[in-house]
Motif scaffolding. Structure first.
Motif, PDB file in Angstrom:
ATOM      1  N   GLU A 101       0.760  -1.069   0.017  1.00 34.22           N
ATOM      2  CA  GLU A 101      -0.058   0.048  -0.173  1.00 34.22           C
ATOM      3  C   GLU A 101       0.763   1.262   0.172  1.00 34.22           C
ATOM      4  OE1 GLU A 101      -1.854   1.219   3.889  1.00 34.22           O
ATOM      5  OE2 GLU A 101      -1.459  -0.804   4.386  1.00 34.22           O
ATOM      6  N   LEU A 154      -5.083   3.947  -2.523  1.00 33.99           N
ATOM      7  CA  LEU A 154      -3.733   2.977  -2.571  1.00 33.99           C
ATOM      8  C   LEU A 154      -3.298   2.538  -1.142  1.00 33.99           C
ATOM      9  CD1 LEU A 154      -1.848   4.523  -5.700  1.00 33.99           C
ATOM     10  CD2 LEU A 154      -3.515   2.604  -5.967  1.00 33.99           C
ATOM     11  N   GLY A 155      -3.881   3.073  -0.266  1.00 35.48           N
ATOM     12  CA  GLY A 155      -3.344   2.673   0.972  1.00 35.48           C
ATOM     13  C   GLY A 155      -4.288   2.867   2.089  1.00 35.48           C
ATOM     14  N   ASN A 156      -4.151   2.562   3.554  1.00 35.66           N
ATOM     15  CA  ASN A 156      -5.103   2.630   4.454  1.00 35.66           C
ATOM     16  C   ASN A 156      -4.410   3.387   5.633  1.00 35.66           C
ATOM     17  OD1 ASN A 156      -7.042   2.112   6.162  1.00 35.66           O
ATOM     18  ND2 ASN A 156      -6.363   0.226   6.881  1.00 35.66           N
ATOM     19  N   GLY A 182       1.147   2.396   4.832  1.00 37.33           N
ATOM     20  CA  GLY A 182       0.983   3.033   3.343  1.00 37.33           C
ATOM     21  C   GLY A 182       1.590   4.394   3.652  1.00 37.33           C
ATOM     22  N   TYR A 211      -5.061  -0.577  -6.952  1.00 40.82           N
ATOM     23  CA  TYR A 211      -6.288  -0.819  -6.558  1.00 40.82           C
ATOM     24  C   TYR A 211      -7.511   0.025  -7.129  1.00 40.82           C
ATOM     25  CZ  TYR A 211      -3.379  -2.997  -2.908  1.00 40.82           C
ATOM     26  OH  TYR A 211      -2.523  -3.855  -2.346  1.00 40.82           O
ATOM     27  N   GLY A 254      -9.675   0.798  -3.787  1.00 46.63           N
ATOM     28  CA  GLY A 254      -8.902   1.291  -2.548  1.00 46.63           C
ATOM     29  C   GLY A 254      -9.472   0.419  -1.254  1.00 46.63           C
ATOM     30  N   ILE A 255      -9.098   0.987  -0.287  1.00 48.41           N
ATOM     31  CA  ILE A 255      -9.679   0.103   1.235  1.00 48.41           C
ATOM     32  C   ILE A 255     -11.188   0.132   1.257  1.00 48.41           C
ATOM     33  CG2 ILE A 255      -9.131   2.095   2.549  1.00 48.41           C
ATOM     34  CD1 ILE A 255      -8.808  -1.701   3.549  1.00 48.41           C
ATOM     35  N   LEU A 262      -7.903  -3.290  -1.819  1.00 49.64           N
ATOM     36  CA  LEU A 262      -6.584  -3.460  -0.932  1.00 49.64           C
ATOM     37  C   LEU A 262      -7.624  -4.198   0.350  1.00 49.64           C
ATOM     38  CD1 LEU A 262      -4.232  -2.611   0.413  1.00 49.64           C
ATOM     39  CD2 LEU A 262      -5.353  -0.455   1.070  1.00 49.64           C
ATOM     40  N   TYR A 263      -6.544  -5.181   0.733  1.00 49.64           N
ATOM     41  CA  TYR A 263      -6.739  -6.123   1.685  1.00 49.64           C
ATOM     42  C   TYR A 263      -8.416  -6.409   1.733  1.00 49.64           C
ATOM     43  CZ  TYR A 263      -2.688  -4.024   3.849  1.00 49.64           C
ATOM     44  OH  TYR A 263      -1.250  -3.474   3.865  1.00 49.64           O
TER      45      TYR A 263
END
Length: 809
Positions: free
Chosen positions: A80, A123-125, A129, A153, A156-157, A273-274
């Motif tokens: 991420e 792209l991150g959380n 990230g 992604y 995303g999250i 993501l995840y």
């Protein structure tokens, strides 16, 4: 034509008039519209492209300089990247922040409205990230040749919303209207295999016969440095179905869903993501994501190596690959597969090259958080990789037996394959075995890694273990997030050079005795609170912003709030210092305990807000969907930074650094980077409470901890928990209270009284306005160590052994 460095590049203007002409050109020829008919979205896209053009010109020169130098590259692999919005940062880094606004006004456009359309890449959380993003920023600023690799992604999250106080997850379709910062490169697709079986060919070489083929389509975003011409990139992979993944015969027969089933199955890899791992299919999708990332990235790294090199012995001299946590650890067996199976190298040479190439950053101390995968899933999805892992493990255990003969327990603990209660592949063990360096991310974390979590490996390879304390980008988290404070700092220091040399902030210390400067400092903080819009800007703004997890102990903060609420109710005539407590953060979709805490916080907030006897003195707010953008509003407004995890559980933290840099005082335990923050800002400017790591371990030793004993002995604690159990907060939160009374894994009740007493010290300190202001200034002045630039210098000198490459005009 202006020919620079033989590249024949048209010069891009540096005046507002020239920028305006470039803006119009992009509006006409790249958006296909005119000023009169352009929408605000057209204006935003055109502005982004015009700024991007200036960075792209620097990128061309950067690529040329790197090609000529043929340096050792840093390749950063991360699941991420929490990049934050790009427009404002890219305008600052390209030097167009002022002229762009002038040009837009000349064209009759509202700069604030246009810039407000910029999106935050999904792209991150959390901290992992954001650290990755800060390090990429610092590498470019320090002229270090680097590429970040990640997954693009689609969603995303998730976007966090609340319904009846409970967290609800919604898709984050961040590219719905496109992403002007992205350069697609479909011609550089990579092929990724899954499932199938292995065979030996006529030469005795192992061949993987896949059962599924997926394409990895790359794009990249520019990562400019500040105050330099270097522009690096982050390359992102998107999963695509192969050419045969669309079944035309089924489509023609009206079986429309079945016709695209294979393509949808492939594209799910880069969808979210995840993905929720509470099901077997969800867990397998996560493993597929991890392999997809490393397979595409390693092939691209090898392609880049071959641009200037042919001798495999040179590979680790030109390449260092940093694994950001265990998510990219499959890169180790994947590089072995590529070297042995596809390049024909012998095992010993391939293993030597692999170990010299990789380095691993461990981000956890929680044994249960160290990633493992079931052998049966690993074998089904990646049959060749399991064979390679078995071979790595066999050779490694032989080395352990030679070093520690007869120590069967040590062999069992160190094996990459866990045998009981289920056979699993231990990714952290593989990451340590297959790398040349392992680092923690704060002094305490690195110490505990070597003494507890990875102790056996540190016994075997003591020189492999390092500490590199995390850092944050001062450009993002003070220059951009807090422009008024940045201006005041520049005024006080007489120069803005501190932005790239954060140690210069120490010059603020001499201004703590200046009453006029202190008054300006308070005015900046108050204006930031007004901008955030919490209500009373003169109240103590008490902030806890971080991912929700029981070890971070948002529930301890909540118990303090309930105690304050009950004190105010019991003694309404007393003068209380008004306090606004702000929470922000997300809980993983399947993490029900954390989601219960979120719902209880919102219930307590609603009860307090509805009580006229309490609400003038105490307010609890929980804005949804915490991200970089929201954090950039909250952090400058904070007076008190809540860093209250159980000692020995938080690896480092970077939110604590951002808040201290912006003048918030910390209340915290001796955990993670809190220790280093306290050492640097001074014990008098930090509110310390709670058990330290040895005391926490001792209390839990042999399962002797009895949380109910603390409940019985402390009347206020008992009253707070009883209020939850009795349903006084909208009938919500019984699960939270019962968990604390039943197991309290993170010693929340043991630290309750110390925390409550420390909060009373906070209230007394807040009453002394001048002293609080002095402490606030000193927190900023002494936070220079926590720059990501320092972090990258530490990596470059101690682990990567890389040198900068200057980009000339």
């Amino acid at each position: 034509m202006d020919v620079r460095n033989g590249m024949g590049l048209r010069p891009l203007g540096t005046s507002a008039a020239e920028f305006e002409q470039d803006l119009l050109s992009n509006l006409y020829y790249r958006r296909g519209t005119t000023v009169e008919s352009a929408s605000t979205q057209d204006a935003y896209e055109t502005l982004a492209l015009t700024v991007r053009d200036r960075l792209a010109e620097r990128r061309v020169r950067t690529a040329a300089a790197h090609y000529a130098a043929n340096p050792r590259w840093v390749y950063y692999l991360s699941a991420e990247y929490l990049l934050g919005k790009q427009l404002e940062q890219n305008m600052l880094y390209s030097g167009t922040d002022r002229i762009a606004r002038v040009a837009m006004k000349q064209l009759g456009l509202d700069p604030d409205e246009v810039e407000g359309l910029d999106i935050e890449p999904g792209l991150g959380n959390g901290g992992l990230g954001r650290l990755a993003a800060c390090l990429l920023d610092a590498m470019a600023t320090l002229d270090i040749p680097a590429v970040g690799y990640g997954i693009r992604y689609d969603l995303g999250i998730f976007k966090q919303a609340f319904k009846d106080g409970a967290q609800v997850e919604k898709p984050d379709d961040w590219t719905y209207q496109g992403n002007p910062w992205e350069f697609p490169a479909p011609d550089d697709q990579q092929t990724v295999f899954f499932y199938g079986h292995t065979e030996r060919d006529e030469n005795g070489r192992t061949q993987w016969i896949p059962g599924e083929i997926v394409l990895g389509e790359p794009s990249h975003m520019l990562v400019p440095g500040h105050g330099t011409d270097t522009v690096n990139i982050v390359r992102l992979w998107r999963a695509r179905g192969s050419e045969s993944s669309f079944d035309l015969s089924r489509f023609s027969a009206g079986q429309y869903a079945e016709a695209v089933d294979e393509a949808v199955h492939a594209e799910n890899i880069s969808k979210v993501l995840y993905p929720d791992d509470s099901t077997e299919l969800g867990r397998e999708l996560r493993l597929k994501q991890q392999y997809f990332l490393v397979s595409c990235s390693l092939r691209d790294i090898i392609r880049r190596f071959r641009l200037r090199n042919t001798d495999w012995a040179e590979f680790p001299k030109k390449t260092v690959i940093q694994l950001n946590d265990t998510h990219p650890t499959l890169a180790i067996p994947e590089l072995m597969r590529l070297l042995v199976d596809e390049e024909g190298l012998g095992w010993d040479l391939a293993w030597a090259l692999t170990k010299q190439t990789f380095a691993y950053t461990c981000h956890t101390l929680l044994p249960e958080a160290l990633e493992t995968w079931p052998v049966h899933m690993f074998e089904r999805l990646l049959p060749r990789h399991l064979e390679i892992v078995y071979e790595i493990n066999e050779r490694f255990l032989a080395e352990v037996r030679d070093r520690f003969p007869g120590d069967v327990d040590r062999l069992r603990r160190m094996s990459i394959i866990q045998e009981e209660p289920e056979r699993r592949v231990r990714m952290a063990n593989l990451a340590v075995v297959g790398t040349q360096a392992v680092n923690g991310v704060a002094e305490l974390h690195s110490q505990l890694l070597a003494e507890t979590t990875l102790r056996d490996f540190a016994d075997l390879w003591p020189t492999k273990f390092h500490n590199v304390t995390n850092g944050i980008s001062p450009r993002r988290f003070i220059k951009l997030a807090n422009p008024t404070l940045s201006s005041l700092i520049t005024e006080g220091l007489g120069s803005d050079a501190w932005i790239n040399d954060l140690d210069q902030l120490t010059g603020l210390e001499r201004l703590t005795g200046d009453a006029a400067f202190r008054e300006k400092w308070r005015a900046v903080k108050r204006a930031n609170k007004v901008r955030l819009g919490l209500g009373d800007p003169d109240s103590l703004t008490d902030v806890m912003i971080k991912r929700f997890h029981e070890y971070k102990r948002q529930q301890l903060n909540l118990l303090h709030i309930i105690t304050l609420y009950q004190r105010i109710k019991a003694s309404p005539g007393r003068a209380y210092a008004p306090r606004t407590v702000l929470f922000a953060g997300k809980a993983a979709p399947a993490y029900h305990a954390a989601k219960h805490i979120i719902r209880l916080i919102n219930a307590v907030a609603a009860v307090i807000d509805a009580d006229p006897a309490v609400s003038p003195y105490l307010k609890v707010v929980f804005p949804p969907n915490y991200n970089v953008t929201l954090g950039s509003l909250i952090i400058p407004a904070a007076d008190l930074s809540e860093q209250i995890s159980l000692a020995g559980k938080e690896a480092s933290g970077t939110g604590n650094m951002k808040l201290a840099l912006n003048g918030a005082l910390t209340i915290g335990t001796l955990d993670g980077a809190n220790i280093e923050i306290r050492d640097r800002v001074g014990a008098d400017n930090f509110f310390l409470f709670g058990l330290d790591t040895p005391a926490a371990l001792e209390l839990r030793h042999g399962g002797a901890y009895q949380p109910r004993a603390f409940y019985e002995q402390d009347e206020e604690l008992r009253s707070a928990l009883d209020a939850i159990l009795d349903g006084k907060f909208l009938g919500v939160g019984r699960e939270v209270a019962e968990s604390l009374l039943g197991r309290d894994e993170y010693l929340t009740l043991a630290d309750y009284r110390s925390y409550i007493d420390c909060q009373e010290q906070v209230e007394k300190a807040w009453a002394d306005t001048e002293q609080w202001t002095t402490s606030s200034i000193l927190n900023t002045a002494r936070s220079g160590f926590f720059s990501a630039d320092r972090t990258v210098r530490d990596y470059a000198a101690g682990i990567w052994h890389v040198s900068p490459v200057q980009v000339t005009r």
